[in-house]
Design an enzyme around this catalytic site. Sequence first.
Site, short mmCIF file in Angstrom:
data_model
loop_
_atom_site.label_atom_id
_atom_site.label_comp_id
_atom_site.label_asym_id
_atom_site.label_seq_id
_atom_site.Cartn_x
_atom_site.Cartn_y
_atom_site.Cartn_z
CE LYS A 224 -109.11 -28.33 77.00
NZ LYS A 224 -109.42 -27.07 77.68
NE ARG A 265 -103.37 -23.39 75.39
CZ ARG A 265 -103.11 -24.64 75.76
NH1 ARG A 265 -104.01 -25.60 75.60
NH2 ARG A 265 -101.93 -24.95 76.30
#
Length: 290
Positions: A224, A265
């Site tokens: 991210k 995840r």
Amino acid sequence: MSALRGRVAGLPDQDRCAVMGVVNVTPDSFSDGGRWFDAEAAIKHGLDLAVQGADLVDVGGESTRPGAARVDEAEELRRVLPVVRGLAGDGVPVSVDTMRARVAEQALAAGAMLVNDVSGGLSDPDMVPTVAAAGVPFVVMHWRGQSIDMNNRASYDDVVPEVVDELRASLERAVAGGIAPERIIVDPGLGFAKRAEHDLALLAALPRLRAELGRPLLVAASRKRFLGRILATPEDAAPPPARERDAATAAVSALAARDGAWAVRVHEVRASADAVRVARAVEGATGGAA
């Protein structure tokens, strides 16, 4: 196992943080858009992730990157169902990443065992009753609106208590809608209507989030933007691209496992699978004091 990690009804118990591998069946994911858009390629990739150590494979057919427009339901079903069916048929535990109740329902019928809804049941009013009727585990993520304008919603006076309060409201809605509390997992929604400083504050507060919400935590930091910001040097014209953030992702996986996360995840599984096992070994050596 750490007392913080928790258990989820309907899923096997783990003595360590689980690893959820990502299969994006999309042309426009921020990290690997288009690589697994073909169903055959996506199934092969999911099988590879399982071999590398994924405990679950999360299949999604709609990009939720900042600024992404939604695809229609028929297209999402076309993308997701063959992959879920193929992986489940080969014995891989599958979760479905969707905000649509009908996609969730059909994916469960095709063999998925968990619904991962980044809207926490807010996007589709039929999602909570659908999951409740199916009696499957449900991920409730912190969410403030669709991806197309999520960056405009990244405004907090104090991000940790605000995320806790908003997640608690979603959790209570899910329980009121019939989903058993012991089947609910919460996700602080790193990168969703958050700036880098918000993501870091939430990572630092994982034990507080778990303690105050009382449910297992899924941490989805993989590749991210905030990791790119951390890794960028003053000499860089831009942060490193998403696929060059896997080592940083594995570092977050180790930290999250240490702090009692139920699962991480990730796109690149092997390094995070190693990281959570190291974290578990250290926890065991210190008597699991967390």
